[in-house]
Scaffold this motif. Structure first.
Motif, PDB file in Angstrom:
ATOM      1  N   THR A  19       0.816  -1.223   0.000  1.00  0.00           N
ATOM      2  CA  THR A  19       0.000   0.000   0.000  1.00  0.00           C
ATOM      3  C   THR A  19       0.843   1.264   0.000  1.00  0.00           C
ATOM      4  OG1 THR A  19      -0.046   0.210   2.406  1.00  0.00           O
ATOM      5  CG2 THR A  19      -1.712  -1.205   1.402  1.00  0.00           C
ATOM      6  N   MET A  20       2.155   1.131   0.023  1.00  0.00           N
ATOM      7  CA  MET A  20       3.044   2.290   0.115  1.00  0.00           C
ATOM      8  C   MET A  20       2.736   3.129   1.371  1.00  0.00           C
ATOM      9  SD  MET A  20       5.040   1.945  -2.430  1.00  0.00           S
ATOM     10  CE  MET A  20       5.902   3.512  -2.658  1.00  0.00           C
ATOM     11  N   GLY A  21       2.234   2.475   2.394  1.00  0.00           N
ATOM     12  CA  GLY A  21       2.062   3.151   3.673  1.00  0.00           C
ATOM     13  C   GLY A  21       0.701   3.788   3.883  1.00  0.00           C
ATOM     14  N   THR A  22      -0.083   3.947   2.810  1.00  0.00           N
ATOM     15  CA  THR A  22      -1.406   4.548   3.005  1.00  0.00           C
ATOM     16  C   THR A  22      -2.354   3.468   3.502  1.00  0.00           C
ATOM     17  OG1 THR A  22      -2.018   4.076   0.738  1.00  0.00           O
ATOM     18  CG2 THR A  22      -1.082   6.247   1.178  1.00  0.00           C
ATOM     19  N   GLY A  23      -3.110   3.790   4.522  1.00  0.00           N
ATOM     20  CA  GLY A  23      -4.110   2.849   5.011  1.00  0.00           C
ATOM     21  C   GLY A  23      -3.538   1.708   5.833  1.00  0.00           C
ATOM     22  N   LEU A  24      -2.337   1.858   6.335  1.00  0.00           N
ATOM     23  CA  LEU A  24      -1.802   0.835   7.238  1.00  0.00           C
ATOM     24  C   LEU A  24      -2.398   1.076   8.622  1.00  0.00           C
ATOM     25  CD1 LEU A  24       0.327  -1.518   7.449  1.00  0.00           C
ATOM     26  CD2 LEU A  24       1.877   0.197   8.393  1.00  0.00           C
ATOM     27  N   THR A  25      -3.294   0.183   9.037  1.00  0.00           N
ATOM     28  CA  THR A  25      -3.967   0.350  10.324  1.00  0.00           C
ATOM     29  C   THR A  25      -3.819  -0.918  11.158  1.00  0.00           C
ATOM     30  OG1 THR A  25      -6.017  -0.536   9.438  1.00  0.00           O
ATOM     31  CG2 THR A  25      -5.739   1.863   9.312  1.00  0.00           C
ATOM     32  N   ILE A  26      -4.085  -0.771  12.455  1.00  0.00           N
ATOM     33  CA  ILE A  26      -4.066  -1.936  13.345  1.00  0.00           C
ATOM     34  C   ILE A  26      -5.095  -2.976  12.870  1.00  0.00           C
ATOM     35  CG2 ILE A  26      -4.656  -2.710  15.691  1.00  0.00           C
ATOM     36  CD1 ILE A  26      -1.977  -1.456  15.749  1.00  0.00           C
ATOM     37  N   GLU A  27      -6.253  -2.481  12.416  1.00  0.00           N
ATOM     38  CA  GLU A  27      -7.306  -3.384  11.925  1.00  0.00           C
ATOM     39  C   GLU A  27      -6.803  -4.233  10.750  1.00  0.00           C
ATOM     40  OE1 GLU A  27      -7.784  -0.177  12.637  1.00  0.00           O
ATOM     41  OE2 GLU A  27      -9.088  -0.458  14.378  1.00  0.00           O
ATOM     42  N   ALA A  28      -6.159  -3.554   9.794  1.00  0.00           N
ATOM     43  CA  ALA A  28      -5.672  -4.261   8.601  1.00  0.00           C
ATOM     44  C   ALA A  28      -4.584  -5.263   8.975  1.00  0.00           C
ATOM     45  CB  ALA A  28      -5.143  -3.251   7.582  1.00  0.00           C
ATOM     46  N   ILE A  29      -3.716  -4.871   9.891  1.00  0.00           N
ATOM     47  CA  ILE A  29      -2.646  -5.783  10.315  1.00  0.00           C
ATOM     48  C   ILE A  29      -3.235  -6.997  11.037  1.00  0.00           C
ATOM     49  CG2 ILE A  29      -0.621  -6.034  11.830  1.00  0.00           C
ATOM     50  CD1 ILE A  29      -0.088  -2.990  11.273  1.00  0.00           C
ATOM     51  N   ALA A  30      -4.212  -6.767  11.928  1.00  0.00           N
ATOM     52  CA  ALA A  30      -4.835  -7.858  12.679  1.00  0.00           C
ATOM     53  C   ALA A  30      -5.511  -8.844  11.730  1.00  0.00           C
ATOM     54  CB  ALA A  30      -5.850  -7.286  13.676  1.00  0.00           C
ATOM     55  N   ARG A  31      -6.202  -8.290  10.729  1.00  0.00           N
ATOM     56  CA  ARG A  31      -6.912  -9.138   9.771  1.00  0.00           C
ATOM     57  C   ARG A  31      -5.916 -10.006   9.000  1.00  0.00           C
ATOM     58  NH1 ARG A  31      -9.043  -5.402   6.307  1.00  0.00           N
ATOM     59  NH2 ARG A  31      -9.851  -4.321   8.131  1.00  0.00           N
TER      60      ARG A  31
END
Lengths: 195, 195
Positions: free
Chosen positions: B29-41
């Motif tokens: 994503t080149m850093g955009t939209g990197l969230t805890i939610e996305a990482i957990a999923r």
């Protein structure tokens, strides 16, 4: 936006109010919470007025920085690289200490998340600062103060790079002492012939 | 968080999954939209598992970078500053080109908005990278390859500064050619006695 947008002269008063409000808010909040809403409220203008001139907050900050940098950083007409470079770096560092540190940190952070803005930041700010520093080195080269074998691009990268690095990381101060240390290191580098 | 937190051994498997997910998401994503939610999923863990080990996204990215940097950048035991510095800078630049550029840009951007994280980034990453480069210069000084009058702090600022500057601004590539140009400029600087 209405049809009136086309051909409408810029309201310089509103524009100045927006730039002043942005500068004040940045300095007060250290960049956190700087929004179009907050700027509009402080400048007493509507959000559409702001969006008529700038695509977003970062571009307003960029305009503040451009006008201040041009006004506060001069290039002397000295015949000595040491003097010209020393003054240029001291004035650049003073601009960071006195008003621009937060602004520049805000801009470079935003540029990492927005490639189109990064291009505008590079074209309108860093490319122009690089051109000034390159001309200082080019003039010293013409006078024979530095050898033509020097890689001016790398010199510029090392000087501005060191300044940005201290500003962004904060491991040591970006101040006048640093400007003098950097000038001394560069003078030592360029004034000696390669072995 | 439950009482079970105390004394519970870290689940290395979950931890690895979280680090891998973060690395993959950043690269994609080149850093955009990197969230805890996305990482957990992506890592197939619950958010509380992540928050048990890290205060936020940036600290996970920092841990990814630390483990990769230690693994991919070595310091040779050569007796020549040119060789040791050249290899160190080429490996550092390759780390940026091959996997770490987006990560580092993300970290430095976040550090501008979060002073506490900036301290952790400085203490855990830049201070350690500086220590490695300083030891390279210190060893060259002991061997008499560079004079004791050199300002090692400024040398380190110029080298890492130039690298960060190219990476963050993007006016020219941060690659192996740049590593070699930078090595050459530094060697020229340190190997000549002051006039």
């Amino acid at each position: 936006m209405s049809k009136a947008k086309l051909g409408r002269p810029r309201s310089e008063k509103s524009k100045e109010a927006i730039l002043s409000a942005t500068h004040a808010l940045l300095s007060e909040t250290m960049g956190t919470g700087l929004t179009i809403e907050a700027i509009a409220r402080r400048a007493k203008v509507g959000k559409p007025t702001i969006y008529r001139w700038w695509p977003g907050v970062a571009d307003i900050v960029l305009e503040v920085v451009l006008s201040q940098a041009n006004a506060s950083i001069t290039v002397s007409t000295s015949d000595s690289l040491q003097e010209t470079l020393g003054q240029f770096l001291r004035e650049s560092m003073n601009a960071i200490v006195n008003w621009g540190g937060v602004h520049l940190r805000f801009l470079v952070a935003h540029a990492q998340k927005d490639e189109a803005f990064r291009d505008r930041f590079r074209d309108n700010f860093t490319a122009k600062r690089r051109a000034v520093l390159k001309s200082i080195f080019a003039q010293a080269m013409e006078r024979g103060e530095i050898g033509s074998e020097q890689n001016v691009e790398i010199l510029v990268d090392m000087v501005f790079g060191a300044m940005w690095y201290r500003l962004l990381i904060g491991h040591a101060p970006a101040n006048e002492t640093f400007a003098d240390d950097l000038t001394e290191a560069i003078i030592r580098l360029v004034q000696n012939p390669p072995v």
